[in-house]
Enzyme design. Sequence first.
Site, PDB file in Angstrom:
ATOM      1  N   ASP A  11       1.078  -8.113   3.079  1.00  0.00           N
ATOM      2  CA  ASP A  11      -0.004  -8.274   2.099  1.00  0.00           C
ATOM      3  C   ASP A  11      -0.194  -9.735   1.659  1.00  0.00           C
ATOM      4  O   ASP A  11      -1.221 -10.070   1.049  1.00  0.00           O
ATOM      5  CB  ASP A  11       0.261  -7.419   0.859  1.00  0.00           C
ATOM      6  CG  ASP A  11      -0.145  -5.958   1.068  1.00  0.00           C
ATOM      7  OD1 ASP A  11      -0.803  -5.665   2.080  1.00  0.00           O
ATOM      8  OD2 ASP A  11       0.192  -5.123   0.210  1.00  0.00           O
TER       9      ASP A  11
ATOM     10  N   ASP B  64      -1.200   2.242   3.152  1.00  0.00           N
ATOM     11  CA  ASP B  64      -2.287   1.678   3.958  1.00  0.00           C
ATOM     12  C   ASP B  64      -1.728   1.053   5.238  1.00  0.00           C
ATOM     13  O   ASP B  64      -2.486   0.732   6.155  1.00  0.00           O
ATOM     14  CB  ASP B  64      -3.142   0.670   3.170  1.00  0.00           C
ATOM     15  CG  ASP B  64      -2.331  -0.314   2.357  1.00  0.00           C
ATOM     16  OD1 ASP B  64      -1.179  -0.016   2.014  1.00  0.00           O
ATOM     17  OD2 ASP B  64      -2.863  -1.399   2.043  1.00  0.00           O
TER      18      ASP B  64
ATOM     19  N   GLU C 283       3.821   0.481   1.966  1.00  0.00           N
ATOM     20  CA  GLU C 283       2.681   1.113   1.296  1.00  0.00           C
ATOM     21  C   GLU C 283       1.818   1.833   2.335  1.00  0.00           C
ATOM     22  O   GLU C 283       1.700   1.394   3.481  1.00  0.00           O
ATOM     23  CB  GLU C 283       1.867   0.075   0.505  1.00  0.00           C
ATOM     24  CG  GLU C 283       0.902   0.752  -0.448  1.00  0.00           C
ATOM     25  CD  GLU C 283       0.354  -0.155  -1.548  1.00  0.00           C
ATOM     26  OE1 GLU C 283       0.592  -1.373  -1.520  1.00  0.00           O
ATOM     27  OE2 GLU C 283      -0.321   0.394  -2.449  1.00  0.00           O
TER      28      GLU C 283
ATOM     29  N   HIS D  26      -4.390  -7.546   5.643  1.00  0.00           N
ATOM     30  CA  HIS D  26      -5.787  -7.259   5.262  1.00  0.00           C
ATOM     31  C   HIS D  26      -6.619  -8.511   5.484  1.00  0.00           C
ATOM     32  O   HIS D  26      -6.187  -9.620   5.141  1.00  0.00           O
ATOM     33  CB  HIS D  26      -5.895  -6.890   3.776  1.00  0.00           C
ATOM     34  CG  HIS D  26      -5.145  -5.658   3.383  1.00  0.00           C
ATOM     35  ND1 HIS D  26      -5.548  -4.387   3.744  1.00  0.00           N
ATOM     36  CD2 HIS D  26      -4.026  -5.507   2.636  1.00  0.00           C
ATOM     37  CE1 HIS D  26      -4.699  -3.508   3.236  1.00  0.00           C
ATOM     38  NE2 HIS D  26      -3.756  -4.157   2.568  1.00  0.00           N
TER      39      HIS D  26
ATOM     40  N   TYR E 196      -8.016 -10.689  -4.491  1.00  0.00           N
ATOM     41  CA  TYR E 196      -6.837  -9.947  -4.032  1.00  0.00           C
ATOM     42  C   TYR E 196      -5.592 -10.386  -4.810  1.00  0.00           C
ATOM     43  O   TYR E 196      -4.809  -9.563  -5.284  1.00  0.00           O
ATOM     44  CB  TYR E 196      -6.631 -10.179  -2.526  1.00  0.00           C
ATOM     45  CG  TYR E 196      -5.615  -9.251  -1.928  1.00  0.00           C
ATOM     46  CD1 TYR E 196      -5.980  -8.020  -1.419  1.00  0.00           C
ATOM     47  CD2 TYR E 196      -4.262  -9.599  -1.902  1.00  0.00           C
ATOM     48  CE1 TYR E 196      -5.045  -7.152  -0.896  1.00  0.00           C
ATOM     49  CE2 TYR E 196      -3.318  -8.742  -1.381  1.00  0.00           C
ATOM     50  CZ  TYR E 196      -3.713  -7.526  -0.873  1.00  0.00           C
ATOM     51  OH  TYR E 196      -2.771  -6.665  -0.374  1.00  0.00           O
TER      52      TYR E 196
ATOM     53  N   HIS F 226       4.270  -7.289  -2.284  1.00  0.00           N
ATOM     54  CA  HIS F 226       4.368  -7.016  -3.699  1.00  0.00           C
ATOM     55  C   HIS F 226       5.140  -5.744  -3.999  1.00  0.00           C
ATOM     56  O   HIS F 226       5.062  -5.230  -5.124  1.00  0.00           O
ATOM     57  CB  HIS F 226       2.942  -6.906  -4.293  1.00  0.00           C
ATOM     58  CG  HIS F 226       2.162  -5.745  -3.682  1.00  0.00           C
ATOM     59  ND1 HIS F 226       1.614  -4.759  -4.445  1.00  0.00           N
ATOM     60  CD2 HIS F 226       1.922  -5.384  -2.394  1.00  0.00           C
ATOM     61  CE1 HIS F 226       1.007  -3.865  -3.684  1.00  0.00           C
ATOM     62  NE2 HIS F 226       1.179  -4.227  -2.436  1.00  0.00           N
TER      63      HIS F 226
ATOM     64  N   HIS G 284       5.827  -3.434   5.640  1.00  0.00           N
ATOM     65  CA  HIS G 284       5.502  -3.020   4.266  1.00  0.00           C
ATOM     66  C   HIS G 284       5.250  -1.516   4.259  1.00  0.00           C
ATOM     67  O   HIS G 284       4.479  -1.002   5.071  1.00  0.00           O
ATOM     68  CB  HIS G 284       4.272  -3.804   3.808  1.00  0.00           C
ATOM     69  CG  HIS G 284       3.786  -3.481   2.434  1.00  0.00           C
ATOM     70  ND1 HIS G 284       4.581  -2.956   1.446  1.00  0.00           N
ATOM     71  CD2 HIS G 284       2.554  -3.625   1.866  1.00  0.00           C
ATOM     72  CE1 HIS G 284       3.869  -2.793   0.341  1.00  0.00           C
ATOM     73  NE2 HIS G 284       2.640  -3.181   0.581  1.00  0.00           N
TER      74      HIS G 284
ATOM     75  N   HIS H 252      -7.191   2.091  -5.227  1.00  0.00           N
ATOM     76  CA  HIS H 252      -6.463   2.435  -6.456  1.00  0.00           C
ATOM     77  C   HIS H 252      -6.887   1.581  -7.658  1.00  0.00           C
ATOM     78  O   HIS H 252      -6.081   0.902  -8.291  1.00  0.00           O
ATOM     79  CB  HIS H 252      -4.940   2.505  -6.267  1.00  0.00           C
ATOM     80  CG  HIS H 252      -4.258   1.333  -5.615  1.00  0.00           C
ATOM     81  ND1 HIS H 252      -4.387   0.053  -6.066  1.00  0.00           N
ATOM     82  CD2 HIS H 252      -3.418   1.277  -4.563  1.00  0.00           C
ATOM     83  CE1 HIS H 252      -3.662  -0.748  -5.319  1.00  0.00           C
ATOM     84  NE2 HIS H 252      -3.065  -0.033  -4.395  1.00  0.00           N
TER      85      HIS H 252
END
Length: 406
Positions: A167, A86, A84, A228, A195, A148, A82, A28
Amino acid sequence: MSQPFKAIKVSEHVYWVGAIDWSIRDFHGYATSRGSTYNAFLILADKVTLIDTVKKGFKREMLSRIASVIEPSKISYIVSNHAEMDHTGTLLEVMDEVKPEKVFASKMGVKAIAAHFHHNKEITAVADGEVLDLGNMKLTAVETRMVHWPDSMMTYLDADKVLFSQDGFGMHLATTERFADELPQWLLDYEASKYYANILLLYSSTISAAVAKVQKLNIPIDFLCPDHGPIWRRPDQIQKIIGDFLRWGEQKPSDRAIIIYDTMWRGTEFMASAIADGVAAGGARAKVMPLSGSHRSNVATEMLDAGALIVGSPTLNNNIFPSLGDILTYLKGLKPRNLIGAAFGSYGWSGEAVKQINAILEDMGVELISPGQRFNYVPDEDTLAQSHEFGLLVAKKLKEHCATCS
Ligand code: FEO
């Protein structure tokens, strides 16, 4: 059955069972030039527990890694740290295949997963500090809102002293090495800072508070497992990445000017070079980033070590150059703090760009050190000497600024 993908043992009871995305280059708007990983972790407790899932399209890889250790249907719990996509893009499919007894997320996570997938499955909300009983070990939820996303939480496995940090403390980096101590420190430093700068900077105050909250818990952390990139297990590296997060969150200005510009017929480029020369001659540091070859996410990364943002643009059709619109919109969204700045550029006849950039910089909260510098068409030696002087001014103001803020 032999599996094409294998789990990697992290600690006595924990395995990495995530997926490696070698090809992703745009996350993104963030240039993931070294790919990424979507980390998921399997806890071999009495209640076998999966921490997070992976992005859509990577389910087969994750299930294969799980199957290399244990039959996936033996998973009792899934914990989503989380929401999100991903990390939840395959959650519902995995629930269908594995049929866990329970799936857990934070209260905000339960809402976010529902708003993403409009499902009718049951996901149980866990409260901050709630302890999940895995039978022979315990998993504690630590809410870390806005690290986040509003749903963000971390989980701590007491038996192996593992903090699953979603994250937090992660980076986009695809490697076969699973542990940070197997990789060069310069690479870790660069990708972790990139990051932070691109994903987390906007939330730096809440992130620093979340890091302080984890520190206050005074829990021993032998393994720091982000969603990640590599896993941290060497004590000095765990301390360093936590310290880096706190330091980046302060956004203390350095004596370094980031000079970004674009150019039509090189007039603005000549100015950028002369300004950089002046900054260096004045005893400060300059990094020149032509936008024709500098991705927005690399500019944002360099801004973590900066005290000044100097922006150059020609005037095109009464406006700033389009690439300047892109980078300034992006940087404004990240809300960098404690910067001084100025604008410059060559122009043909109307020359609005410098004024427009000044307005944008002020809107970003950047303290202007000058009304800016603009020259008609191609600057000659005399006018370029003025750009050098402009660079000297930037250096002087930078040094004063650093002294004030340190
Ligand atoms: Fe890696 Fe915020 O998702």
